[in-house]
Design an enzyme around this catalytic site. Structure first.
Site, PDB file in Angstrom:
ATOM      1  N   ASP A 121      -2.869  -1.878   9.706  1.00 40.29           N
ATOM      2  CA  ASP A 121      -2.979  -1.776   8.240  1.00 40.29           C
ATOM      3  C   ASP A 121      -3.648  -3.001   7.609  1.00 40.29           C
ATOM      4  OD1 ASP A 121      -1.798   0.725   8.088  1.00 40.29           O
ATOM      5  OD2 ASP A 121       0.223  -0.081   7.863  1.00 40.29           O
ATOM      6  N   LYS A 152       0.842  -1.216   0.000  1.00 41.38           N
ATOM      7  CA  LYS A 152       0.000   0.000   0.000  1.00 41.38           C
ATOM      8  C   LYS A 152       0.864   1.247   0.000  1.00 41.38           C
ATOM      9  CE  LYS A 152       0.522   1.304   4.566  1.00 41.38           C
ATOM     10  NZ  LYS A 152       1.247   2.474   5.018  1.00 41.38           N
TER      11      LYS A 152
END
Ligand code: C5P
Length: 286
Positions: free
Chosen positions: A139, A12
């Site tokens: 996350d 990401k």
């Protein structure tokens, strides 16, 4: 009977990142537009080995026991759905740099959640799976969902956003890494001079205009880390000189990314950096 599952684990980037304040549990509330990109680890899971659990990773220095988020994910998932997998072996082919702010460990954990959920016939929806991910790491929920999303709370509140317009990212990971915990402590002690404009970012994504999206990237950690590692300014200046629409650090660092609208420029940027840096990637949004 043993079955082998395969799943991609995508890194990401934080297009925006704002730290809103410290919570009673010691963590921080944040608000971030996150994007998965085509830099991936490959995760293979043997399930039903009939042997004690094992984990192997192609990169040195990554824990290969229950401290690894991928291992934790398998434990949490099996406990949640009440299944005994009768032995699990996980193999991770690592390409996502570690200590980069690219969610490498979280991506692996999310891949394990998706693969096991598919194996057991999708008993959990993708949002239930993401919620489960919050028990593993901040996350993991976003990495479970992927795409472009607004992430809030500690990372457990997700809202899908319009897809990032087509573009090319160049990511450069310098040698140094940053302690996430220390960075959060540090940001508590400084006034944050500029914050991302999330309204403007959402409007830009809705319009599909890449230049406007690029204009609105902002990470409150970037100036804090750059003040101590001026090298980031060097990387950003190379990005900027060779056609980047905008550039900044991702997450708590230390990787920096550029947004470009042409593969040719991206290739030139990589060429200019490769003499000094070994960890450079070209990626697309996924
Ligand atoms: O999520 P990760 O394990 O990388 O976080 C490392 C440390 O960063 C945590 O132990 C905590 O001190 C800090 N952190 C925080 N608020 C968050 C995420 C991380 O304070 N939302």
């Amino acid at each position: 009977m043993m079955t082998t599952l395969y799943e991609g684990a995508f890194a990401k980037l934080n297009l925006t990142l704002d730290v809103l304040g410290k919570r009673p549990d010691g963590y921080h509330d944040l608000k971030s537009v996150m994007q998965t990109v085509s830099i991936r680890d490959d995760v293979e899971i043997d399930i039903g080995t009939g042997k004690p659990w094992t984990l192997e990773c192609s990169m040195e220095g990554i824990p290969t026991d229950e401290r690894n988020l991928a291992w934790k994910a398998a434990e949490v998932y099996c406990e949640q759905i009440g299944k005994n997998p009768d032995g699990i072996s996980i193999r991770i082919t690592k390409r996502i740099p570690s200590g980069a702010g690219m969610g490498g460990g979280s991506a692996d954990a999310a891949a394990v959640l998706r693969a096991l959920n598919r194996h057991y016939g999708e008993p959990l929806s993708i949002l239930a799976l993401a919620e489960l991910g919050a028990r593993i790491g901040s996350d993991v929920p976003f990495c479970t969902l992927g795409g472009t999303a607004m992430v809030e709370g500690r990372g457990e509140r997700l809202r899908r956003l319009p897809d990032m317009p087509d573009c090319v990212f160049v990511v450069c990971k310098p040698e140094f890494s940053v302690s996430t915990a220390e960075l959060y402590q540090k940001i508590d002690q400084v006034a944050i001079p500029k914050r991302p404009d999330h309204q403007a970012m959402e409007t830009a994504l809705l319009s599909g205009d890449l230049s406007r999206v690029a204009e609105n990237i902002w990470n409150v950690f970037d100036p804090v880390v750059t003040a101590e590692h001026l090298e980031l300014n060097y990387i950003k200046s190379i990005f900027n000189t060779y056609g980047s629409l905008n550039q900044q650090m991702t997450g708590s660092g230390s990787a920096c990314f550029a947004i470009l609208d042409s593969f040719e420029y991206a290739a030139v940027v990589c060429n200019m950096l490769k003499e000094n840096y070994s960890q450079i990637f070209i990626a697309k949004p996924v």
